[in-house]
Structures are given as structure tokens and as C-alpha cells.
Design a protein around this motif. Structure first.
Motif, PDB file in Angstrom:
ATOM      1  N   GLY A 253       0.817  -1.211   0.000  1.00 36.58           N
ATOM      2  CA  GLY A 253       0.000   0.000   0.000  1.00 36.58           C
ATOM      3  C   GLY A 253       0.845   1.252   0.000  1.00 36.58           C
ATOM      4  O   GLY A 253       0.553   2.225  -0.704  1.00 36.58           O
ATOM      5  N   GLY A 254       1.917   1.238   0.824  1.00 36.52           N
ATOM      6  CA  GLY A 254       2.810   2.403   0.852  1.00 36.52           C
ATOM      7  C   GLY A 254       3.484   2.621  -0.487  1.00 36.52           C
ATOM      8  O   GLY A 254       3.588   3.761  -0.983  1.00 36.52           O
ATOM      9  N   LYS A 255       3.948   1.501  -1.104  1.00 31.87           N
ATOM     10  CA  LYS A 255       4.602   1.639  -2.412  1.00 31.87           C
ATOM     11  C   LYS A 255       3.642   2.171  -3.462  1.00 31.87           C
ATOM     12  O   LYS A 255       3.991   3.028  -4.274  1.00 31.87           O
ATOM     13  CB  LYS A 255       5.150   0.276  -2.846  1.00 31.87           C
ATOM     14  CG  LYS A 255       6.364  -0.164  -2.061  1.00 31.87           C
ATOM     15  CD  LYS A 255       6.993  -1.401  -2.660  1.00 31.87           C
ATOM     16  CE  LYS A 255       6.103  -2.595  -2.452  1.00 31.87           C
ATOM     17  NZ  LYS A 255       6.713  -3.841  -2.980  1.00 31.87           N
ATOM     18  N   THR A 256       2.395   1.675  -3.423  1.00 34.49           N
ATOM     19  CA  THR A 256       1.401   2.134  -4.402  1.00 34.49           C
ATOM     20  C   THR A 256       1.123   3.620  -4.243  1.00 34.49           C
ATOM     21  O   THR A 256       0.987   4.361  -5.226  1.00 34.49           O
ATOM     22  CB  THR A 256       0.109   1.330  -4.239  1.00 34.49           C
ATOM     23  OG1 THR A 256       0.386  -0.063  -4.421  1.00 34.49           O
ATOM     24  CG2 THR A 256      -0.935   1.749  -5.267  1.00 34.49           C
ATOM     25  N   PHE A 257       1.023   4.088  -2.979  1.00 36.88           N
ATOM     26  CA  PHE A 257       0.760   5.512  -2.741  1.00 36.88           C
ATOM     27  C   PHE A 257       1.886   6.368  -3.285  1.00 36.88           C
ATOM     28  O   PHE A 257       1.660   7.388  -3.954  1.00 36.88           O
ATOM     29  CB  PHE A 257       0.561   5.746  -1.242  1.00 36.88           C
ATOM     30  CG  PHE A 257       0.393   7.202  -0.889  1.00 36.88           C
ATOM     31  CD1 PHE A 257      -0.796   7.874  -1.152  1.00 36.88           C
ATOM     32  CD2 PHE A 257       1.439   7.913  -0.309  1.00 36.88           C
ATOM     33  CE1 PHE A 257      -0.945   9.215  -0.831  1.00 36.88           C
ATOM     34  CE2 PHE A 257       1.290   9.256   0.003  1.00 36.88           C
ATOM     35  CZ  PHE A 257       0.096   9.915  -0.264  1.00 36.88           C
ATOM     36  N   LEU A 258       3.130   5.977  -2.984  1.00 41.21           N
ATOM     37  CA  LEU A 258       4.273   6.769  -3.455  1.00 41.21           C
ATOM     38  C   LEU A 258       4.333   6.787  -4.986  1.00 41.21           C
ATOM     39  O   LEU A 258       4.596   7.831  -5.600  1.00 41.21           O
ATOM     40  CB  LEU A 258       5.568   6.190  -2.878  1.00 41.21           C
ATOM     41  CG  LEU A 258       5.739   6.332  -1.351  1.00 41.21           C
ATOM     42  CD1 LEU A 258       7.009   5.636  -0.899  1.00 41.21           C
ATOM     43  CD2 LEU A 258       5.766   7.804  -0.942  1.00 41.21           C
ATOM     44  N   ILE A 259       4.064   5.609  -5.621  1.00 36.93           N
ATOM     45  CA  ILE A 259       4.087   5.561  -7.090  1.00 36.93           C
ATOM     46  C   ILE A 259       3.003   6.469  -7.672  1.00 36.93           C
ATOM     47  O   ILE A 259       3.223   7.176  -8.656  1.00 36.93           O
ATOM     48  CB  ILE A 259       3.903   4.111  -7.563  1.00 36.93           C
ATOM     49  CG1 ILE A 259       5.130   3.277  -7.200  1.00 36.93           C
ATOM     50  CG2 ILE A 259       3.649   4.050  -9.070  1.00 36.93           C
ATOM     51  CD1 ILE A 259       4.959   1.786  -7.466  1.00 36.93           C
ATOM     52  N   SER A 260       1.824   6.497  -7.033  1.00 45.19           N
ATOM     53  CA  SER A 260       0.727   7.337  -7.521  1.00 45.19           C
ATOM     54  C   SER A 260       1.094   8.816  -7.452  1.00 45.19           C
ATOM     55  O   SER A 260       0.797   9.605  -8.364  1.00 45.19           O
ATOM     56  CB  SER A 260      -0.535   7.067  -6.694  1.00 45.19           C
ATOM     57  OG  SER A 260      -0.912   5.714  -6.793  1.00 45.19           O
ATOM     58  N   VAL A 261       1.744   9.238  -6.326  1.00 48.03           N
ATOM     59  CA  VAL A 261       2.144  10.646  -6.187  1.00 48.03           C
ATOM     60  C   VAL A 261       3.141  11.019  -7.267  1.00 48.03           C
ATOM     61  O   VAL A 261       3.033  12.073  -7.917  1.00 48.03           O
ATOM     62  CB  VAL A 261       2.719  10.883  -4.775  1.00 48.03           C
ATOM     63  CG1 VAL A 261       3.329  12.289  -4.682  1.00 48.03           C
ATOM     64  CG2 VAL A 261       1.636  10.719  -3.718  1.00 48.03           C
ATOM     65  N   VAL A 262       4.118  10.141  -7.481  1.00 47.96           N
ATOM     66  CA  VAL A 262       5.140  10.424  -8.499  1.00 47.96           C
ATOM     67  C   VAL A 262       4.494  10.495  -9.889  1.00 47.96           C
ATOM     68  O   VAL A 262       4.793  11.407 -10.682  1.00 47.96           O
ATOM     69  CB  VAL A 262       6.240   9.349  -8.460  1.00 47.96           C
ATOM     70  CG1 VAL A 262       7.205   9.521  -9.624  1.00 47.96           C
ATOM     71  CG2 VAL A 262       7.001   9.437  -7.145  1.00 47.96           C
ATOM     72  N   LEU A 263       3.603   9.539 -10.192  1.00 49.31           N
ATOM     73  CA  LEU A 263       2.927   9.557 -11.500  1.00 49.31           C
ATOM     74  C   LEU A 263       2.119  10.830 -11.682  1.00 49.31           C
ATOM     75  O   LEU A 263       2.080  11.408 -12.780  1.00 49.31           O
ATOM     76  CB  LEU A 263       2.013   8.338 -11.621  1.00 49.31           C
ATOM     77  CG  LEU A 263       2.681   7.012 -11.947  1.00 49.31           C
ATOM     78  CD1 LEU A 263       1.647   5.878 -11.926  1.00 49.31           C
ATOM     79  CD2 LEU A 263       3.355   7.063 -13.320  1.00 49.31           C
TER      80      LEU A 263
END
Length: 637
Positions: free
Chosen positions: A159-169
Motif C-alpha cells: 500500500g505504501g509503495k502504491t501511494f508513493l508511485i501514484s504521487v510520483v505519477l
């Protein structure tokens, strides 16, 4: 970084949101699949360890326990059970001995357990003795808790990785795509054709990408749009001039159409049949004078009314339903087919009429034209014809009855003539000296017998036509019937130089039927065959018993034969192949029709084939139930 976060807080790009949603969904799906796979692997691994522990207990502990139990070493048994309870995940063990106390260690606390029961045996002098049962209960709670902890860790991490990837995208998509798309949209929104407008230029560096290609296409399209706009203006002007000409041409076409409609109306009004035009809902738009005369209405009384006023019940109530179903399904009951229906005049009188309906489209509207012909006179003529037919049938029946009565009346004096002439011919009351008298008496007898046979055939035909001939049925010896028939025809065959043979199998079933009629059938067929076979020819009668139980009589000759036209003619009563005044062969033409009728009375079939100058073959087939065995089984007699 603060500036980027501020942009994220105010950013509302739908494409970015959808992209992030897809990333989250895909990442979550991958996480679920990998987590489920890992959990399944760990679970099966733990279960394998449990099974392995069960195997270790059976291999190492079970022998010691059986030895201790055989010697009844209570202390050693306690130590062994204590050792078992200290193995991983084992929470309860119990050793049960029938008729004795139980030894146990631990306590069963878990709701999820795996239990195994191992028999404790001891071999003494080659004999195996069962001492008891060792019950081992393994707890699964620790395994489940460990798996749950692993799930929490995996889900939190992903979940943490997905959130960070979403912010970067989100940030990257805004910098690389969204701001340029907004600029393109703002420029295109202000675009006006055929005016001065700037070209689109993006504020970015690097090699050209898809956005640059899109900008190039938009700039090219705007230039083409300017050209096309000017071209369109010229075309509109040209088309306006063409429309002026088309309007003038349409007016001329309308005038021509009106003239055509007038001509069409004139044709309909001059028709000898009635004509009615209706629309899709059955409303009458036009009627010609003949239709008005036929139904007794004036034009004003019909125009605008539903056509079902011209129909009696129940057609009147069902008509609108028929029309709507045709429009929905395309399945017509009358349209394009035509049929005889009943019409209703204004005065309430019904009459038969022939109705034909055609479908057409006028100005985009579906119309139906019905042409009607009054069938009253025709029906009257048909009734008269039917009455004439019935009269003819009555006359035919009277003729049949008359011929039957006359045949009976003629046979009485003929019997006397035959009896007296036969007595004279046999010289019963003394010899006749004059040979001429003997010749005359012989001629009288032969002529009377011939006339008697003809009258008998006529009587049989008339009785059969009247449906009054009854069969006198009995068990018939087929061989005797065949031989008797050949004996009757033999003299005529010998006189004509014709050879008559027969083929009858040794084992034939009896035939259940009328013996006199069977002989009549065979004699008629043999007589015909001999009569139409020249000297030196042959006639053969074959009898066969078919596999289905039917009996077949076949009469074949090498006579003169017939062509197909003559073959049809000879099967009609009183008809012969040669009907000329100078015909060579005598006869009334009753033999074959009478024979066919007698065969059919027995439920059999009659067929004849012939080839001109080669001969004729007649096949008579009696059904299986006429075989005496089948007849008994089927209750024929």
C-alpha cells in the motif's frame, strides 16, 4: 518540493486520476495474487511439517512407548509423553489402553487442530499384540497467526509503495502531459476559421514526442480548415444556384405526377372490379365507382372510415390486429397473396368476393390497394355445377342398379338355354341322326356359355361398383386352385398352340380368401395371356411365398404386348387396346378391371407391365395376413 505538493493539491486532471486508479487497481490485484500464492505455499509447507512430525513420532516414539507399555513402566511412559508435548505446535497427547487408565499430557485449547491416532502394538514371539492407541493433537492457531501477520506486513508495504508511485505519477504526468494539453485546448478553443490566428508552440525541451506530433497535426488541420472554409463558401453559393434550378424542376415533376395520378385514377375508375385504397391503420383514402356500387355506399360515406365496416363479424373485430401484426412481423394473411373472403353491403347483406391486396409506398407512406371481384354469380354457377355432379352420380348409381337387375333377369333364360342345349348336345334322350343338328347345338351351347360369362362379368362389375360384393372366405389350397385354373384354360391353349406352365413351391401356406374369386382371378389372367399369345408362344404362372409372408401370383406371356397408352386403356371397364370394328381379338374389356377389383377386395395389389411385341406380365400380391398362419394369428377368421 512544497511547490510540487501545492500543485498536486489543486490538480484536477481526469486522465491522471484514471491513470492512478488503474495503477492502484493493477498493483492491488498483483499484490492479492502474490500474497495469496505466498500464503498458500507457506500453509502447505507448514502442513507438510506437521505430517513430517507425525512420521517422526511414528518412527521414533511409537516403539519406545509400546516397549514401556508392554513392561507397564508408568514413569517411562510419562517421560515419553512429556517429550512429545514439547514438539512444535503439539498441544495435547493421550495414550489409551483398553480396560486401563489413560495417560495424557497438555490441554486442547485451540479451535483449529489436526488430529492423528496411531495404534500401539508389540511383537512377542512373532505375534503382534495391539496394546492401545496414541492420540496426538496439533494446534494450527500459531500457523494461522503467523500467516495473518505476514498478510498485514505485505499489504501495508505494498500500500505504501502504491501511494508513493501514484504521487510520483501525478507529478510527472502533470509536468509532461497535462500542462501541454491545457495549452493546446486553450489555443484550439480560440480558433476561428478564415481569421489570423497563432500556431501552437509547446514550452518543452528534448526530442519530439507524441504531443509534438499532435500539435503538428492540429496546426496542419487549422490551415486546411481555412482553405476548406473558403471552398465551402463557394460551394454553398453554387449549391444555392442549383437549388433554384431543382425547385423549378420539382415543380415540373409535381405537375407530371399530378397528371399521372389523374391517369391512374381514371384507370381505377374504369376497372370492372372494385378498388379501395387504405393507409397503414386501415383508413379508406379512395374508392372507385364499382366498389361503391358493390357495397352500396357513396364515396363520402367511405372516405375516412376504417375499411372493417365492409366486413362481417368476426373478421371486422380481428382486422386491425391482423394489420398491426403484419406491420410488426411482415407475415401476411392476405397482402400479396389473395384469397376468397366475405364482404358486407350497406344493407347488411353478405356476399362472397375475391380479394387481392398490393402494397406500395407513396411519399414515404405505406399504402394498400385492394381489388375486389363480386363472386356471387360464380358461386351460383359452382352450386349448379355441384348439383349437376350429384345428379350424374345418382344417374350412375341408377345405371349400376339397372345393369345388376338386368344381368339377373338375363341369366335366368340363359341358364335354361344352356341346360337344354347341353342335354341335346349330350344326346340324353336319344341319338341325333343329323350331324348338322349336333353342330348347331354345340354352337348354341358355346354362344350361350360365352354370353353367360359376359353377363356374369357385368354383374360382378356392377355389384363391386355398388359396394355390395361379399367374399365367401375359406382356407384355400393354393396348388389345387392353380391346377384347377390351368385345367379350365388348357383346351383353349392347346387349340391356339400355346404352352402353359406353372411353378408352385412344395411348401406353401394356405390362402385365406374366396376360392371362386381366386379361380376367377387366375382364369381371367391366364385366358388373357393365352388369347393374346400367338401360336408357338408360352404362358407361365409362378407362385412365390415372400419373406414378409405375402403370396405372389405372376402370370407372364410372350404375346403381342402393349404400348403405355394401351396399358392405361385396358384397365378401364369396357375398354380394349384395339377398339376398331375390324379388331382381331374378341372380348368386352372387363377382364382386367374385374380382376383388379377382386384382388383389391382381398386387400391385395395388382400391377401390370407390358412391352409391345415382347409380352405382358401381371403380378397379383396378397397381403401377409391372408397367409393362413398369419390369418389365424391376426384373427382373420
Amino acid at each position: 518540493m512544497k511547490q510540487a505538493i501545492a500543485r498536486i493539491g489543486t490538480f484536477k486532471s481526469r486522465i491522471a486520476k484514471r491513470l492512478i486508479l488503474v495503477v492502484v487497481l493493477v498493483s492491488s490485484l498483483i499484490t492479492l495474487i502474490t500474497t495469496a500464492t505466498q500464503l498458500a505455499i507457506d500453509y502447505f509447507h507448514d502442513m507438510d511439517n506437521i505430517e513430517r512430525n507425525f512420521g517422526i513420532i511414528e518412527a521414533t516414539y511409537l516403539g519406545a512407548i509400546s516397549q514401556s507399555l508392554w513392561t507397564f513402566d508408568d514413569e517411562q511412559i510419562g517421560l515419553l509423553l512429556t517429550g512429545l508435548i514439547n514438539l512444535p505446535n503439539i498441544e495435547f497427547v493421550q495414550l489409551s489402553v483398553p480396560g486401563s487408565d489413560h495417560w495424557s499430557r497438555g490441554e486442547q485449547r485451540s479451535g483449529n487442530t489436526v488430529t492423528t491416532s496411531l495404534p500401539v502394538t508389540f511383537m512377542d514371539n512373532g505375534h503382534v499384540t495391539e496394546l492401545g492407541v496414541l492420540k496426538v493433537i496439533v494446534s494450527l492457531d500459531q500457523i494461522y497467526q503467523r500467516l495473518l501477520d505476514k498478510v498485514v506486513v505485505i499489504l501495508l508495504g505494498n500500500g505504501g509503495k502504491t501511494f508513493l508511485i501514484s504521487v510520483v505519477l501525478l507529478v510527472v504526468f502533470h509536468l509532461l502531459v497535462t500542462r501541454h494539453l491545457n495549452k493546446i485546448a486553450e489555443t484550439v478553443r480560440k480558433f476561428q476559421p478564415a481569421t489570423d490566428h497563432p500556431t501552437i508552440e509547446l514550452d518543452k525541451s528534448g526530442e519530439p514526442d507524441e504531443l509534438d506530433a499532435l500539435v503538428d497535426v492540429i496546426n496542419d488541420l487549422s490551415a486546411e480548415l481555412d482553405i476548406n472554409f473558403l471552398t465551402l463558401e463557394r460551394r454553398v453559393e453554387d449549391r444555392t444556384n442549383e437549388l433554384v434550378l431543382e425547385i423549378a424542376e420539382r415543380k415540373r415533376a409535381e405537375q407530371t405526377l399530378r397528371a399521372s395520378e389523374e391517369a391512374h385514377r381514371h384507370v381505377l375508375e374504369s376497372l370492372p372490379d372494385g378498388a379501395i385504397n387504405i393507409n397503414q391503420v386501415g383508413t379508406i383514402n379512395y374508392t372507385n365507382p364499382e366498389a361503391e356500387r358493390m357495397f352500396g355506399y357513396s364515396e363520402d360515406e367511405l372516405i375516412g372510415k376504417n375499411v372493417h365496416i365492409l366486413m362481417p363479424e368476426p373478421e371486422r373485430s380481428m382486422h386491425d390486429g391482423f394489420l398491426s401484426r403484419y406491420l410488426e412481423t411482415g407475415k401476411a394473411r392476405i397482402i400479396g397473396i389473395g384469397r376468397e373472403v366475405t364482404g358486407l353491403r350497406k344493407n347488411g347483406e353478405t356476399f362472397p368476393m375475391d380479394l387481392n391486396i398490393s402494397e406500395s409506398v407513396m411519399d414515404g407512406r405505406v399504402m394498400y390497394l385492394g381489388t375486389i371481384r363480386d363472386m356471387t354469380e360464380r358461386k351460383r354457377a359452382e352450386r349448379e355445377l355441384e348439383e349437376a355432379k350429384r345428379d350424374a352420380e345418382v344417374a350412375s348409381r341408377v345405371r349400376t342398379e339397372f345393369m345388376a337387375n338386368m344381368s339377373h333377369e338375363l341369366r335366368t333364360p340363359l341358364n335354361a338355354i344352356l341346360g337344354y342345349s347341353d342335354s341335346i348336345r349330350e344326346q340324353v334322350f336319344g341319338p341325333i341322326d343329323n350331324e348338322k343338328y349336333i353342330e348347331y347345338v354345340e354352337n348354341i351351347y358355346e354362344s350361350g356359355k360365352h354370353l353367360h360369362d359376359l353377363i356374369a362379368d357385368i354383374l360382378d362389375i356392377t355389384v363391386i361398383e355398388a359396394g355390395e360384393l361379399k367374399l365367401d372366405e375359406e382356407q384355400i389350397d393354393v396348388r389345387e386352385a392353380v391346377d384347377a385354373s390351368i385345367r379350365l384354360i388348357k383346351p383353349r391353349a392347346m387349340k391356339g398352340g400355346v404352352t402353359v406352365t406353372r411353378t408352385v413351391p412344395g411348401h406353401l401356406p394356405s390362402l385365406y380368401g374366396d376360392l371362386r374369386r381366386l379361380k376367377q382371378i387366375l382364369v381371367n389372367l391366364l385366358n388373357n395371356a393365352v388369347k393374346f399369345t400367338n401360336e408357338g408362344g408360352s404362358v407361365e404362372l409362378d407362385v412365390t411365398h415372400q419373406d414378409d409372408g405375402s403370396l405372389v401370383f405372376q402370370v407372364s406371356d410372350t404375346g403381342i404386348g402393349m404400348n403405355p397408352t394401351d396399358l392405361e386403356k385396358v384397365m378401364e371397364p369396357f375398354q380394349q387396346a384395339d377398339n376398331s370394328n375390324e379388331r382381331k381379338y374378341e372380348g368386352t374389356g372387363l377382364g382386367l378391371p374385374l380382376t383388379e377389383n377382386l384382388v383389391e377386395l382381398h386387400g391385395g395389389t395388382f400391377s401390370i407391365t407390358s412391352t409391345l411385341d415382347l409380352g405382358t406380365t401381371v403380378v397379383v400380391k396378397f397381403p401377409p395376413e391372408r397367409s393362413i398362419d398369419a390369418a389365424v394369428c391376426n384373427g382373420v377368421h
